[in-house]
Design a protein around this motif. Structure first.
Motif, PDB file in Angstrom:
ATOM      1  N   ASP A  61       0.889  -1.183   0.006  1.00  0.00           N
ATOM      2  CA  ASP A  61      -0.044   0.078   0.032  1.00  0.00           C
ATOM      3  C   ASP A  61       0.785   1.204   0.082  1.00  0.00           C
ATOM      4  O   ASP A  61       2.137   1.250  -0.090  1.00  0.00           O
ATOM      5  CB  ASP A  61      -0.975   0.075   1.239  1.00  0.00           C
ATOM      6  CG  ASP A  61      -0.441   0.057   2.422  1.00  0.00           C
ATOM      7  OD1 ASP A  61       0.605   0.624   2.766  1.00  0.00           O
ATOM      8  OD2 ASP A  61      -1.169  -0.103   3.623  1.00  0.00           O
ATOM      9  N   THR A  62       0.217   2.382   0.033  1.00  0.00           N
ATOM     10  CA  THR A  62       0.967   3.781  -0.334  1.00  0.00           C
ATOM     11  C   THR A  62       1.820   4.059   1.260  1.00  0.00           C
ATOM     12  O   THR A  62       2.357   4.914   0.999  1.00  0.00           O
ATOM     13  CB  THR A  62       0.026   4.747  -0.526  1.00  0.00           C
ATOM     14  OG1 THR A  62      -0.987   4.947   0.584  1.00  0.00           O
ATOM     15  CG2 THR A  62      -0.692   4.546  -1.898  1.00  0.00           C
ATOM     16  N   THR A  63       1.563   3.347   2.191  1.00  0.00           N
ATOM     17  CA  THR A  63       2.248   3.369   3.518  1.00  0.00           C
ATOM     18  C   THR A  63       3.319   2.656   3.583  1.00  0.00           C
ATOM     19  O   THR A  63       3.911   2.424   4.708  1.00  0.00           O
ATOM     20  CB  THR A  63       1.195   3.470   4.732  1.00  0.00           C
ATOM     21  OG1 THR A  63       0.650   2.185   4.816  1.00  0.00           O
ATOM     22  CG2 THR A  63       0.166   4.685   4.531  1.00  0.00           C
ATOM     23  N   ALA A  64       3.745   1.848   2.380  1.00  0.00           N
ATOM     24  CA  ALA A  64       4.776   0.729   2.513  1.00  0.00           C
ATOM     25  C   ALA A  64       4.525  -0.369   3.144  1.00  0.00           C
ATOM     26  O   ALA A  64       5.351  -1.128   3.737  1.00  0.00           O
ATOM     27  CB  ALA A  64       6.045   1.375   2.989  1.00  0.00           C
ATOM     28  N   LEU A  91      -7.392  -2.470  -1.682  1.00  0.00           N
ATOM     29  CA  LEU A  91      -6.641  -1.327  -1.063  1.00  0.00           C
ATOM     30  C   LEU A  91      -7.422   0.115  -1.658  1.00  0.00           C
ATOM     31  O   LEU A  91      -7.092   1.246  -0.741  1.00  0.00           O
ATOM     32  CB  LEU A  91      -5.333  -1.134  -2.145  1.00  0.00           C
ATOM     33  CG  LEU A  91      -4.264  -2.074  -1.873  1.00  0.00           C
ATOM     34  CD1 LEU A  91      -2.986  -1.950  -2.806  1.00  0.00           C
ATOM     35  CD2 LEU A  91      -3.801  -2.130  -0.467  1.00  0.00           C
ATOM     36  N   ARG A  92      -8.452  -0.151  -2.048  1.00  0.00           N
ATOM     37  CA  ARG A  92      -9.289   1.127  -2.478  1.00  0.00           C
ATOM     38  C   ARG A  92     -10.124   1.506  -1.274  1.00  0.00           C
ATOM     39  O   ARG A  92     -10.439   0.910  -0.334  1.00  0.00           O
ATOM     40  CB  ARG A  92     -10.304   0.881  -3.777  1.00  0.00           C
ATOM     41  CG  ARG A  92      -9.954   0.479  -4.794  1.00  0.00           C
ATOM     42  CD  ARG A  92     -10.971   0.427  -5.741  1.00  0.00           C
ATOM     43  NE  ARG A  92     -10.403  -0.264  -7.033  1.00  0.00           N
ATOM     44  CZ  ARG A  92     -10.739  -0.734  -8.038  1.00  0.00           C
ATOM     45  NH1 ARG A  92     -12.399  -0.875  -7.856  1.00  0.00           N
ATOM     46  NH2 ARG A  92     -10.377  -1.078  -9.124  1.00  0.00           N
TER      47      ARG A  92
END
Length: 92
Positions: A61-64, A91-92
């Motif tokens: 995800d965008t937070t790794a 993930l949405r």
């Protein structure tokens, strides 16, 4: 994550980019077969570890944070595309 059937599995730094490569140790009995190939595994690896990369698929995800991982030392066993798509949609 899938089971490795008791075989060795590790994350080992291998790439010049600093990324890790998931690898599996080659069993002693298989080494004899590999020695008949024109490939020099020690030269390719840059050491005498007798490890091979394992196919892996990760959804991060965008937070790794790793939200999905599929790793299997048997390169013929891959996750179904629908499984990966479901992980991406989550993930949405």
């Amino acid at each position: 994550m899938r089971s490795d059937g008791g075989r060795s599995r590790s994350l080992t730094p291998r790439l010049s980019t600093g990324a890790d490569v998931v690898s599996s140790a080659v069993r002693a009995g298989v080494r004899t077969t590999y020695l008949t190939f024109p490939n020099d595994l020690a030269k390719v690896n840059g050491d005498d570890s007798w490890t091979l990369p394992m196919p892996a698929r990760f959804v991060i995800d965008t937070t790794a944070v790793i939200r999905y991982a599929a790793v299997d030392p048997d390169y013929t066993r891959r996750p179904e595309p629908a499984e990966t798509l479901a992980a991406l949609r989550a993930l949405r």
